[in-house]
Design a protein around this motif. Sequence first.
Motif, PDB file in Angstrom:
ATOM      1  N   VAL A 223       7.059  15.337   7.057  1.00 15.13           N
ATOM      2  CA  VAL A 223       6.511  15.951   5.840  1.00 15.13           C
ATOM      3  C   VAL A 223       6.677  15.035   4.635  1.00 15.13           C
ATOM      4  O   VAL A 223       5.771  14.892   3.809  1.00 15.13           O
ATOM      5  N   VAL A 224       7.829  14.374   4.517  1.00 18.28           N
ATOM      6  CA  VAL A 224       8.082  13.514   3.351  1.00 18.28           C
ATOM      7  C   VAL A 224       7.655  12.075   3.605  1.00 18.28           C
ATOM      8  O   VAL A 224       7.865  11.212   2.743  1.00 18.28           O
ATOM      9  N   CYS A 225       7.045  11.816   4.736  1.00 15.62           N
ATOM     10  CA  CYS A 225       6.677  10.452   5.103  1.00 15.62           C
ATOM     11  C   CYS A 225       5.801   9.740   4.071  1.00 15.62           C
ATOM     12  O   CYS A 225       5.973   8.537   3.860  1.00 15.62           O
ATOM     13  N   PRO A 226       4.845  10.401   3.376  1.00 13.21           N
ATOM     14  CA  PRO A 226       4.009   9.665   2.417  1.00 13.21           C
ATOM     15  C   PRO A 226       4.781   8.979   1.294  1.00 13.21           C
ATOM     16  O   PRO A 226       4.262   8.033   0.696  1.00 13.21           O
ATOM     17  N   ARG A 227       5.992   9.408   1.010  1.00 10.29           N
ATOM     18  CA  ARG A 227       6.764   8.752  -0.049  1.00 10.29           C
ATOM     19  C   ARG A 227       7.266   7.381   0.395  1.00 10.29           C
ATOM     20  O   ARG A 227       7.202   6.417  -0.367  1.00 10.29           O
TER      21      ARG A 227
ATOM     22  N   MET B 234       0.800  -1.207   0.000  1.00  2.21           N
ATOM     23  CA  MET B 234       0.000   0.000   0.000  1.00  2.21           C
ATOM     24  C   MET B 234       0.838   1.265   0.000  1.00  2.21           C
ATOM     25  O   MET B 234       0.325   2.352  -0.162  1.00  2.21           O
ATOM     26  N   GLU B 235       2.125   1.142   0.201  1.00  7.88           N
ATOM     27  CA  GLU B 235       2.974   2.322   0.263  1.00  7.88           C
ATOM     28  C   GLU B 235       3.082   2.950  -1.119  1.00  7.88           C
ATOM     29  O   GLU B 235       3.140   2.276  -2.129  1.00  7.88           O
ATOM     30  N   ASN B 236       3.121   4.262  -1.145  1.00  5.49           N
ATOM     31  CA  ASN B 236       3.195   4.996  -2.400  1.00  5.49           C
ATOM     32  C   ASN B 236       4.550   5.654  -2.499  1.00  5.49           C
ATOM     33  O   ASN B 236       4.790   6.700  -1.919  1.00  5.49           O
ATOM     34  N   GLY B 237       5.471   5.035  -3.208  1.00  3.14           N
ATOM     35  CA  GLY B 237       6.793   5.608  -3.378  1.00  3.14           C
ATOM     36  C   GLY B 237       6.931   6.459  -4.607  1.00  3.14           C
ATOM     37  O   GLY B 237       8.018   6.919  -4.925  1.00  3.14           O
ATOM     38  N   TYR B 238       5.818   6.676  -5.331  1.00  2.00           N
ATOM     39  CA  TYR B 238       5.866   7.422  -6.577  1.00  2.00           C
ATOM     40  C   TYR B 238       5.142   8.759  -6.477  1.00  2.00           C
ATOM     41  O   TYR B 238       4.806   9.358  -7.468  1.00  2.00           O
ATOM     42  N   LEU B 239       4.864   9.200  -5.239  1.00  2.00           N
ATOM     43  CA  LEU B 239       4.221  10.486  -5.052  1.00  2.00           C
ATOM     44  C   LEU B 239       5.205  11.591  -5.405  1.00  2.00           C
ATOM     45  O   LEU B 239       6.265  11.714  -4.797  1.00  2.00           O
ATOM     46  N   GLY B 240       4.848  12.403  -6.418  1.00  2.00           N
ATOM     47  CA  GLY B 240       5.739  13.472  -6.860  1.00  2.00           C
ATOM     48  C   GLY B 240       5.865  14.567  -5.818  1.00  2.00           C
ATOM     49  O   GLY B 240       5.049  14.697  -4.895  1.00  2.00           O
ATOM     50  N   TRP B 241       6.907  15.383  -6.011  1.00  2.00           N
ATOM     51  CA  TRP B 241       7.155  16.431  -5.019  1.00  2.00           C
ATOM     52  C   TRP B 241       6.061  17.486  -5.032  1.00  2.00           C
ATOM     53  O   TRP B 241       5.704  18.028  -3.979  1.00  2.00           O
ATOM     54  N   ARG B 242       5.523  17.804  -6.200  1.00  2.00           N
ATOM     55  CA  ARG B 242       4.432  18.782  -6.239  1.00  2.00           C
ATOM     56  C   ARG B 242       3.189  18.230  -5.547  1.00  2.00           C
ATOM     57  O   ARG B 242       2.526  18.939  -4.781  1.00  2.00           O
ATOM     58  N   ALA B 243       2.881  16.980  -5.841  1.00  3.33           N
ATOM     59  CA  ALA B 243       1.736  16.362  -5.167  1.00  3.33           C
ATOM     60  C   ALA B 243       1.971  16.266  -3.663  1.00  3.33           C
ATOM     61  O   ALA B 243       1.050  16.466  -2.862  1.00  3.33           O
ATOM     62  N   LEU B 244       3.215  15.964  -3.289  1.00  4.97           N
ATOM     63  CA  LEU B 244       3.547  15.903  -1.868  1.00  4.97           C
ATOM     64  C   LEU B 244       3.366  17.259  -1.202  1.00  4.97           C
ATOM     65  O   LEU B 244       2.842  17.354  -0.088  1.00  4.97           O
ATOM     66  N   ALA B 245       3.799  18.322  -1.895  1.00  2.64           N
ATOM     67  CA  ALA B 245       3.653  19.668  -1.332  1.00  2.64           C
ATOM     68  C   ALA B 245       2.177  20.037  -1.175  1.00  2.64           C
ATOM     69  O   ALA B 245       1.779  20.623  -0.157  1.00  2.64           O
TER      70      ALA B 245
END
Length: 387
Positions: free
Chosen positions: A55-59, A1-12
């Motif tokens: 902050v970067v945890c979702p990646r 279920m982990e999402n390692g492809y979340l882009g930086w813009r989407a993350l922001a």
Amino acid sequence: MENGYLGWRALARRQWPLATALVLLLFFQMVAWRGMAPGMWLLLPADLIVCVLAVVCPRRPFDAALAAAIAIAGSSLLLHGLRLVEIGGEIVPLAAAMAITAITVRQSSRGRAIIGTAALACAWAVTAYLDRQAYAEDSDPVGIGNIVAIMVVCFGLGVGTGLYFRARDRERRRSESASVAAAQQAERLALARELHDVVAHYVTGIVVHSQAAEAIADQNPDAARQVLPIITASGHEALAAMRRLVGTLRGTEAVPTSRDNDELTAQIKRTVDQVGGPVRLDVQLSEAVPPELAQSVIRLVQESLTNARKHAAGVRRIDVDVRTSDGAVRVRVADDGTGQHSSPVGGSGGFGLVGMRERVELLGGTFSAGPTGGSGWTVVAELPLGG
């Protein structure tokens, strides 16, 4: 279920509220440090690391949880071991740990979520234990019971929040899957209608004329040869219709934006001519028919004529009536067959009437089909012009 492809813009876009909250907490914590021992500022690097990890945890949620646990426990062991600070356990790393816990529970597998949460809780327990050891027993302002209660409440909130969003994500995925399945089913039905109407119509015309040529070939070879151009034209029309259908599916075929009534009338006449046989056509279009409706009118006429040629026995005449009145276009196709259905060449899938009914109902109209009195078959469809 982990999402390692979340882009930086989407993350922001996703994490800016958390980042803002942590920055504000860090600011107020630094203000509170002004009246305390100078060694407290040595805690700032570890706090910043934990905030960035939150902050970067979702990646990479699981990796961020382990890294944050190491940063929290490592900084406390180092600074307390070197006696550089006397107390720790500030609010900022606790808030960041809660956020990391929630994200890890939400996105990671069950095993990783448990391990990540346990690592963060253990790291914070180590920090709380070292803080308590820095106080004399009689001057402990917090107490071990209160520390345990704070940990249970904070990490319980983190786990509960993660479970809530995990369940919501699961429901959203189910809803999206159901929507995709419904859209795919609708596309399959639309494609099945178009293939059935186009292919069956033209192929039926080819079969009818071929059978007629075979029947008269021995008595009148010249008349039989005269049918060949009609068969060739029907084959070309079938290929052109298939190319248009494939082009539409691929998105390369231009969708007609306008179709006047004269063009619609001419197309209906061509459709009748391709089927051949004794057909009486009456087209009365006093109101403008929209292009998306005109295409359905043509398909209804095509399929009705195809059914009459394929299934009806003893047909001497087919009446085709298309007219507009009272804000609707009415299509009526009736034959005078014997009422006994013949076995069509190539068999029948039984989808003709089903496809016509679906097409009419999708356009907000009414559809009926059935025997006329003791013999014959009548198809009637009424489509609202403003549907």
